[in-house]
Motif scaffolding. Structure first.
Motif, short mmCIF file in Angstrom:
data_model
loop_
_atom_site.label_atom_id
_atom_site.label_comp_id
_atom_site.label_asym_id
_atom_site.label_seq_id
_atom_site.Cartn_x
_atom_site.Cartn_y
_atom_site.Cartn_z
N ARG A 81 33.70 44.14 42.89
CA ARG A 81 32.27 44.45 42.95
C ARG A 81 31.46 43.27 43.46
O ARG A 81 30.55 43.43 44.28
CB ARG A 81 31.75 44.87 41.56
CG ARG A 81 32.25 46.23 41.06
CD ARG A 81 31.47 46.67 39.82
NE ARG A 81 31.50 45.70 38.75
CZ ARG A 81 32.46 45.61 37.81
NH1 ARG A 81 33.50 46.43 37.85
NH2 ARG A 81 32.40 44.70 36.87
N LEU A 82 31.79 42.07 42.96
CA LEU A 82 31.01 40.88 43.38
C LEU A 82 31.30 40.55 44.84
O LEU A 82 30.41 40.06 45.56
CB LEU A 82 31.33 39.69 42.46
CG LEU A 82 30.78 39.81 41.03
CD1 LEU A 82 31.35 38.72 40.14
CD2 LEU A 82 29.24 39.74 41.02
N THR A 83 32.52 40.78 45.29
CA THR A 83 32.85 40.57 46.70
C THR A 83 32.02 41.52 47.56
O THR A 83 31.43 41.11 48.58
CB THR A 83 34.35 40.82 46.95
OG1 THR A 83 35.11 39.96 46.08
CG2 THR A 83 34.73 40.53 48.40
N SER A 140 31.30 34.84 47.76
CA SER A 140 32.54 34.34 48.35
C SER A 140 33.62 34.22 47.28
O SER A 140 33.33 34.22 46.08
CB SER A 140 32.30 32.97 48.99
OG SER A 140 32.08 32.01 47.96
N GLU A 141 34.85 34.04 47.74
CA GLU A 141 35.97 33.87 46.82
C GLU A 141 35.76 32.62 45.95
O GLU A 141 36.04 32.63 44.75
CB GLU A 141 37.27 33.76 47.63
CG GLU A 141 38.52 33.94 46.81
CD GLU A 141 39.78 33.80 47.67
OE1 GLU A 141 39.72 34.06 48.89
OE2 GLU A 141 40.82 33.42 47.10
N ALA A 142 35.24 31.55 46.58
CA ALA A 142 35.01 30.31 45.83
C ALA A 142 33.95 30.51 44.75
O ALA A 142 34.09 30.03 43.61
CB ALA A 142 34.58 29.20 46.78
N ALA A 152 25.85 37.45 38.60
CA ALA A 152 25.35 37.15 39.94
C ALA A 152 24.24 36.10 39.87
O ALA A 152 24.23 35.13 40.65
CB ALA A 152 24.84 38.43 40.61
N ALA A 153 23.33 36.25 38.91
CA ALA A 153 22.23 35.28 38.76
C ALA A 153 22.76 33.90 38.39
O ALA A 153 22.29 32.88 38.90
CB ALA A 153 21.25 35.77 37.69
N ALA A 154 23.78 33.87 37.52
CA ALA A 154 24.37 32.59 37.09
C ALA A 154 25.06 31.88 38.25
O ALA A 154 24.96 30.66 38.39
CB ALA A 154 25.34 32.83 35.93
N LEU A 155 25.77 32.64 39.08
CA LEU A 155 26.44 32.04 40.24
C LEU A 155 25.42 31.50 41.22
O LEU A 155 25.57 30.38 41.74
CB LEU A 155 27.35 33.06 40.93
CG LEU A 155 28.58 33.52 40.13
CD1 LEU A 155 29.36 34.58 40.92
CD2 LEU A 155 29.50 32.33 39.80
N ARG A 156 24.37 32.27 41.46
CA ARG A 156 23.34 31.83 42.41
C ARG A 156 22.63 30.58 41.90
O ARG A 156 22.27 29.70 42.68
CB ARG A 156 22.31 32.94 42.65
CG ARG A 156 22.79 34.02 43.63
CD ARG A 156 21.62 34.89 44.11
NE ARG A 156 21.03 35.65 43.02
CZ ARG A 156 21.40 36.90 42.69
NH1 ARG A 156 22.33 37.53 43.38
NH2 ARG A 156 20.82 37.52 41.69
#
Lengths: 107, 230
Positions: free
Chosen positions: B182-184, B189-191, B157-161
């Motif tokens: 879980r992340l959804t 988002s899907e992207a 999650a931190a890496a995506l943000r």
């Protein structure tokens, strides 16, 4: 960019801020087996002190001498070194490569 | 070079932002182009190409010789999990000039004996990234290798943000399907979730920990050279 070359730019800024006269040399082109890659830096002050390297030692003396001239007149210039060069007898690259170095004053 | 230009160039580097110094080697004229300004620059194409390769060099434009001093932040690799694959991965990554950090709160795994000469942080990812480990940014790659959602998910999650140029997660397609759920549920988002490379690594039929490490590093290099970073 090589980590040590970024340190050179930081040193150039510090030296200048400390009131020293500073010239910066940058390898802009190489042919053959040049010892230092394009983008390598050498920083020189008015007293002939220097940090960094443009050729691993082969032509640094010449670059520093020219650097003092650049500090004096403020005009940037391009130096070229290589075994086929007319300056080869005093500052040639033993490896057989050729390099072009851009030299400028930091003001 | 004007001291203001040098100071600005050094400031961009200190802030881990990419920039290119354009020098007319004929007359010494210079300008600094920060990464966000490249698209609108007359030299956009050449600047973009040099930024992607990470290499400084001469270009010709309008009959003038211009030297591009390319400054790209050094790539960091953050590995979640002091596992067997990470033991193989850390020295291989170092050989590629990646600055490696291994994070794992399980102190039985995160031992200096298992990871000699590796920057090892025996904390939960949230705690590690909030303190001892510098913040993630787009010049970071993150590989989540623990198989444990409690440890991997917060790091992913931190890496995506943070927009890391590479985000990979170990685990089968089935494991990943549950991770996507879980992340959804966590609001991604899907992207965004689609940026996670899972199963991790290029498909080279890797079987041993070292081979998996090789496939992960190859994927990171490919992502970087494709324009993500490096």
């Amino acid at each position: 960019m090589h980590a040590t070359d970024t340190d050179i730019l930081a040193a150039a800024e510090t030296w200048r801020r400390d009131g020293r006269d500073v010239a910066l040399a940058t390898v802009i082109e190489t042919w053959g087996s040049a010892p230092r890659p394009v983008g390598s830096h050498l920083v020189i002050d008015g007293g002939g002190n220097f940090l960094g390297s443009v050729s691993g030692g082969c032509v640094e003396g010449e670059v520093i001498t020219e650097g003092l001239d650049v500090i004096a007149d403020g005009r940037s210039r391009i130096l070229e070194f290589g075994v086929a060069d007319e300056t080869a007898w005093r500052a040639g690259l033993s490896c057989g490569g050729r390099i072009r170095v851009f030299l400028e004053r930091v003001a | 070079m004007r001291i203001e230009t040098l100071r600005a160039l050094n400031a961009e580097r200190a802030a881990r932002r990419a920039a290119i110094l354009v020098t007319d080697v004929g007359d010494g004229e210079q300008r600094l182009v920060r990464e966000p300004d490249i698209a609108a620059d007359p030299l956009a194409e050449a600047l973009r190409a040099h930024l992607t390769s990470g290499r400084s060099g001469l270009v010709e434009a309008g009959g003038r010789q211009l030297f591009l001093t390319v400054q790209v932040p050094p790539v960091r690799l953050v590995v979640i999990g002091a596992v067997h694959i990470s033991q193989a991965l850390a020295p291989m990554a170092a050989a590629l000039d990646l600055a490696v950090t291994v994070i794992d709160p399980r102190t039985a795994f995160a031992t200096p004996e298992r990871f000699p000469d590796v920057d090892l942080v025996p904390l939960w990812p949230d705690a590690a990234l909030a303190g001892p480990v510098p913040p993630l940014d787009r010049y970071c790659a993150l590989a989540a290798l623990t198989h444990d959602p409690k440890i991997d998910d917060p790091a992913l999650a931190a890496a995506l943000r943070a927009g890391c140029f590479y985000v990979g997660a170990l685990g089968s397609r089935k494991t990943h399907a549950r991770r996507v759920e879980r992340l959804t549920a966590a609001g991604f988002s899907e992207a965004e979730i689609g940026r996670i490379r899972a199963p991790i690594g290029l498909d080279i039929g890797a079987a041993t920990p070292a081979e998996i490490a090789l496939s992960v590093l190859a994927e990171i290099v490919a992502a970087g050279r494709a324009g993500g970073s490096a």
